[in-house]
Structure formats: structure tokens, C-alpha cells
Design a protein around this motif. Structure first.
Motif, mmCIF file in Angstrom:
data_model
loop_
_atom_site.group_PDB
_atom_site.id
_atom_site.type_symbol
_atom_site.label_atom_id
_atom_site.label_comp_id
_atom_site.label_asym_id
_atom_site.label_seq_id
_atom_site.Cartn_x
_atom_site.Cartn_y
_atom_site.Cartn_z
ATOM 1 N N LYS A 1 5.285 -5.859 3.342
ATOM 2 C CA LYS A 1 5.151 -4.563 2.675
ATOM 3 C C LYS A 1 3.814 -3.922 2.985
ATOM 4 N N ALA A 2 2.739 -4.702 2.912
ATOM 5 C CA ALA A 2 1.409 -4.169 3.228
ATOM 6 C C ALA A 2 1.335 -3.729 4.682
ATOM 7 N N ALA A 3 1.944 -4.507 5.572
ATOM 8 C CA ALA A 3 1.943 -4.141 6.988
ATOM 9 C C ALA A 3 2.707 -2.841 7.221
ATOM 10 N N HIS A 4 3.828 -2.676 6.523
ATOM 11 C CA HIS A 4 4.633 -1.464 6.678
ATOM 12 C C HIS A 4 3.871 -0.239 6.183
ATOM 13 N N LEU A 5 3.235 -0.344 5.010
ATOM 14 C CA LEU A 5 2.475 0.781 4.467
ATOM 15 C C LEU A 5 1.290 1.131 5.363
ATOM 16 N N THR A 6 0.645 0.121 5.908
ATOM 17 C CA THR A 6 -0.485 0.364 6.805
ATOM 18 C C THR A 6 -0.023 1.065 8.073
ATOM 19 N N SER A 7 1.132 0.668 8.574
ATOM 20 C CA SER A 7 1.678 1.302 9.776
ATOM 21 C C SER A 7 2.032 2.765 9.519
ATOM 22 N N ILE A 8 2.620 3.047 8.353
ATOM 23 C CA ILE A 8 2.948 4.432 7.996
ATOM 24 C C ILE A 8 1.666 5.261 7.912
ATOM 25 N N ALA A 9 0.641 4.711 7.258
ATOM 26 C CA ALA A 9 -0.630 5.430 7.121
ATOM 27 C C ALA A 9 -1.225 5.725 8.488
ATOM 28 N N ASP A 10 -1.168 4.773 9.390
ATOM 29 C CA ASP A 10 -1.690 4.970 10.746
ATOM 30 C C ASP A 10 -0.931 6.084 11.453
ATOM 31 N N ASP A 11 0.387 6.067 11.355
ATOM 32 C CA ASP A 11 1.197 7.120 11.985
ATOM 33 C C ASP A 11 0.872 8.493 11.419
ATOM 34 N N LEU A 12 0.825 8.591 10.093
ATOM 35 C CA LEU A 12 0.581 9.888 9.450
ATOM 36 C C LEU A 12 -0.798 10.435 9.796
ATOM 37 N N LEU A 13 -1.799 9.586 9.765
ATOM 38 C CA LEU A 13 -3.176 10.053 9.933
ATOM 39 C C LEU A 13 -3.567 10.266 11.390
#
Length: 288
Positions: A168-180
Motif C-alpha cells: 500500500k505504501a509503495a502504491h501511494l508513493t508511486s501515485i505521488a511520484d506520477d502526479l508530481l
């Protein structure tokens, strides 16, 4: 889990029917708008959405453009696009003719306010949890997002989290990286228009604004409550910015009571003249 096509994008949507009696067709649908980057519809589910549905209000939750499980295009993260997404989604769900009550948390509160100003005929009530208002917030948020973007660019953290089985933490971090780092989100926020007292004075629907006592957003919330004709400010003692997670009981009671009042107001014919500015504002009120 459901996916709905709106604004030419695929949105992740959860729809909760009213479970306490029949849902009246003229009763506002409660739509939840979450915060930025690592937030998604799940933050509302247990604290507010389920209690709202059990109290007799149909609830709609969705992941904003690019967030959670919704599609992540490269552009379109400005407030105007967010309002268009909301309207398109309501139409796709067959709710385009129903009044709506918007519940926005953090940046979602800003989007809810934009929607209420753009479509006063549709939005009959607002609940704003820690809404970030004013230019100072934009500058601080841009600094925070820019720093986060730099730290995530080509970062090994997502892979390391997966190695540790922290999916879950890895998925959220990946989303944040994509968005930013791979969308226009930061630039779109930088170009956003800040609200003015004149904007607040145009609000014709009841608006509950909730902030934590120690939140830096209290001054902006006070200004909104002062100028909005139907503004009601509640300050929760001992809390900071994240009232949604830290004060579920007091918050739930305040929101459900406000929904009932707002639904009643929406059902009554409106008088010709709006009430005096700030007539309903409770500046500095504390909820035990």
C-alpha cells in the motif's frame, strides 16, 4: 468497486444508497471530494460516508482525476477541470438533475467551493473540512509539493517498499511520484485563482466550515464564515489540520446535523433577499 466514464476519463466511484428509509428524489445527494496527491475516496468511507448513508442520504465518493484508482492524464488538474469532472460524473451516474451537497476535505474543500460558486442552482449545501483558502496556502503548498517531487524523482523508495512487502505504501508513493513529476498538477495549482470576500458573499447555500483549533487554516475559515450569508464555523478543540481522522465522533455529529438542516433549507422556497452577511456564522465556536 465501480469505474465510470466521465470527461473522457475513467473514474473510480463508490455509490452508497440511503439505508434509513426511502431516499427522497428531491433530497440532495452527498458527494465527497478528497484531498491532494496521496489522498483518495477511502479516507471518507468509515468516518463519514457510511454514517451519512445510514442517516438516509445517498452518498457518492470518487477518486479525483489522477488520484487513487482513477485515470491519470498528463494535464487538467486545475479547479475548472475538477468542476467539469464533477458535473460530467454526476451526469454519467444519472444524477445530473438532483441537487447535491458537497463534502470536501482539505483541497477537496477548495474544489467544492469552486463548484458551489459555478453552479449555485445545483449545489444546495457545503461541508468544508479544513479548506485551504488564500494565496499564502498556495505558496506553502507549492513549496511542499515541489520539494516532494524532487525527493521522489528517480527514487528507489517504491521498489524498497515492495521489497519490504509494504504494497500500500509503495502504491501511494508511486501515485505521488506520477502526479508530481509526470503531470501538470503543480503548475495547475500555481495558476489557480484565490478566493475573495466578494466570492464568499455570493454563496447562497448553507456552508459548514470545520477546522482544528491549532490549524494554520483557521484565519481563512473565519473570513469565509464572516462573509458567506449562511456560514457556520466550527473549531474543534485540541486538533490540527487532519480533523477527518482525528475527530470522527464530534465531526460526524456536526456533519449529520448540518446535512439535515441544509436539506430542509433546500426544500423550502428561497426568500427574495439573502440574509445578512455572517448572520449564521459562529466565529470561534468550540465543539466539545
Amino acid at each position: 468497486m465501480a469505474f465510470v466514464r466521465a470527461s473522457s476519463l475513467r473514474f473510480h466511484v463508490q455509490r452508497l444508497p440511503a439505508t434509513a428509509g426511502a431516499d427522497a428524489p428531491d433530497r440532495p445527494v452527498v458527494v465527497f471530494l478528497h484531498g491532494l496527491v496521496v489522498d483518495n475516496l477511502s479516507s471518507f468511507y468509515c468516518p463519514l460516508a457510511l454514517p451519512v448513508a445510514r442517516a438516509g442520504h445517498e452518498a457518492v465518493l470518487y477518486d479525483l482525476r489522477g488520484h487513487g484508482r482513477s485515470e491519470r492524464p498528463a494535464t487538467g488538474y486545475d479547479s475548472r477541470s475538477a468542476v467539469r469532472d464533477l458535473l460530467s460524473l454526476l451526469g454519467a451516474l444519472g444524477l445530473g438533475q438532483r441537487p447535491v451537497h458537497l463534502v470536501g476535505n482539505s483541497y477537496g474543500g477548495t474544489l467544492a467551493l469552486h463548484a458551489a460558486l459555478a453552479r449555485p442552482d445545483l449545489v444546495t449545501g457545503l461541508t468544508l473540512l479544513e479548506p485551504p483558502l488564500g494565496g499564502a496556502w498556495v505558496e506553502n503548498m507549492l513549496d511542499t509539493l515541489s520539494a516532494a517531487a524532487l525527493s521522489l524523482e528517480d527514487s528507489p523508495v517504491p521498489a524498497e517498499l515492495l521489497t519490504l512487502r509494504l504494497r500500500k505504501a509503495a502504491h501511494l508513493t508511486s501515485i505521488a511520484d506520477d502526479l508530481l513529476n509526470r503531470t501538470s498538477l503543480i503548475d495547475d495549482i500555481a495558476g489557480s485563482r484565490t478566493f475573495t470576500p466578494a466570492d464568499y458573499a455570493q454563496l447562497r447555500c448553507p456552508a459548514l466550515i470545520v477546522c482544528g483549533e491549532h490549524s494554520e487554516l483557521v484565519p481563512g475559515a473565519r473570513e469565509l464564515a464572516h462573509h458567506a450569508p449562511h456560514g457556520d464555523l466550527r473549531i474543534l478543540p485540541g486538533l490540527g489540520h487532519d480533523v477527518l481522522k482525528e475527530s470522527s465522533g464530534a465531526l460526524r455529529e456536526a456533519v449529520l446535523a448540518h446535512l439535515d438542516r441544509a436539506a430542509g433549507a433546500a426544500a423550502r422556497p428561497r426568500a427574495g433577499a439573502p440574509p445578512r452577511r455572517g448572520a449564521l456564522a459562529r466565529k470561534g465556536a468550540l465543539v466539545p
